[in-house]
Scaffold this active site. Sequence first.
Site, short mmCIF file in Angstrom:
data_model
loop_
_atom_site.label_atom_id
_atom_site.label_comp_id
_atom_site.label_asym_id
_atom_site.label_seq_id
_atom_site.Cartn_x
_atom_site.Cartn_y
_atom_site.Cartn_z
N TYR A 291 18.00 -7.04 18.10
CA TYR A 291 18.63 -7.29 19.21
C TYR A 291 18.02 -8.33 20.07
CZ TYR A 291 20.87 -2.60 18.54
OH TYR A 291 21.44 -1.49 18.21
N ASP B 99 21.39 8.28 18.07
CA ASP B 99 22.54 8.67 18.53
C ASP B 99 23.04 9.89 17.57
OD1 ASP B 99 22.54 7.26 20.76
OD2 ASP B 99 24.61 6.35 20.43
N ASP C 13 18.42 2.90 17.10
CA ASP C 13 19.53 3.24 18.06
C ASP C 13 20.52 4.13 17.44
OD1 ASP C 13 21.37 2.70 19.94
OD2 ASP C 13 21.64 0.67 19.47
N ASP D 102 19.59 4.44 5.65
CA ASP D 102 20.67 5.19 5.32
C ASP D 102 20.67 6.71 4.61
OD1 ASP D 102 19.69 3.81 3.21
OD2 ASP D 102 21.66 3.42 2.11
N LYS E 220 14.93 -0.51 5.49
CA LYS E 220 15.80 -0.92 4.44
C LYS E 220 15.11 -1.75 3.45
CE LYS E 220 19.79 -0.50 3.71
NZ LYS E 220 20.40 0.51 2.80
#
Length: 368
Positions: A145, A257, A253, A229, A196
């Site tokens: 970001y 959520d 993030d 994942d 990852k």
Amino acid sequence: MAISNTRKLLLLPGDGIGPEVVREVKKIIEWLNKNKSLDFKIEEELIGGASIDAHKIPITDEVFYKSLECDAVILGACGGPKWDKLEFSKKPERALLKLRKELKLFANLRPAICFEQLVDSSTLKPEIVSGLDIMIVRELTGGIYFGEPRGIEPIKNNERKGINTHTYTTAEIKRIAKVAFDLAKKRKNKVTSCEKSNVMEAGVLWREEVQDLKDKEFKNVELEHMLADNCAMQLLRNPKQFDVILADNLFGDMLSDEAAMLTGSLGLLPSASLGSKDKNGKLRSLYEPVHGSAPDIAGKNIANPIATILSLSMALRYSLDLDKEADLLDQAVQKVLNDGLRTKDIVSKGKKEVTTSQMGDAIISKLN
Ligand code: NAD
């Protein structure tokens, strides 16, 4: 000379349902002042779209400096369709990114707790979520970001290329991992670190540095590495296997959520963003609900204020050393839910639907 006990709280209601939910927090702070002999000085300022409308920028310097001086900032939400067409650097949400970046709020703590009274509100089966209590620790000031270079540039054949850069340094990784390990020690003593590393070099570095910190400073905390994942999948399959989940800005993030939905409603989840202590020992901090400005329900007095009220509770605990008052507030929320009062987002058969302000009043009546 008497030492002043005054503590400054800066309220930034923002946009959409922000003002509605922050109004309930203000009522509770006023109750604490009156009934617990606390001396909170409340200041309220514009941020996000509301600030753009008044001052043409998402946060003014004046408000920014106030956020540096106060003991804790409590924010509603920023953004909405009215400002969606603005250039990215001028959007309401930039105010939030600026606060996070300039206050160096590198650690975002998001508890995902499933209230026993609300197990039926989750989209998952009650036995999967009942008793759920996870803390997600998300890195907030680095990664993709913020990384440079970034932008959209023209390339050949009239096409364009979008660029964002994912970077992390050893210091950034260890700083956030330390927060996760410290929290785990006060909980069930387990950290699951997500990246990852199978496809990203920055993920390999993340894994190695987190492991190094554990080996050197947190030998007694259990550490598990998990691909992000897989973590997303495990959160749905068996979320109770987790205690503290540690993740970078992007994966954190998304995972937070997802964890939010396990608990039934975005309207229930608070968050704390913490930085380092300044030279006077004051912890830089920002407290806000996990949800956004919910334009679809704004102005209707139906938003759930509990996430923002529990954000105040986190502020009492982490920034203001008022654990007893935080416990009192948490218990008041529980009692109201026990009584069967629900805002529209969490109401179910046999429960009583209440408005935003009625929910705030009910919580205050339990404080009493
Ligand atoms: P959102 O969280 O605002 O809403 C998602 C859904 O959840 C909506 O249906 C909404 O009605 C519901 N919801 C959210 N909070 C609720 C509450 N307290 N009570 C009851 N229902 C609630 O997410 P979105 O729709 O993706 O984003 C809307 C705007 O908010 C966008 O402009 C976005 O950029 C902004 N946003 C801001 C923040 C922030 O300020 N921290 C965070 C996320 C999104």
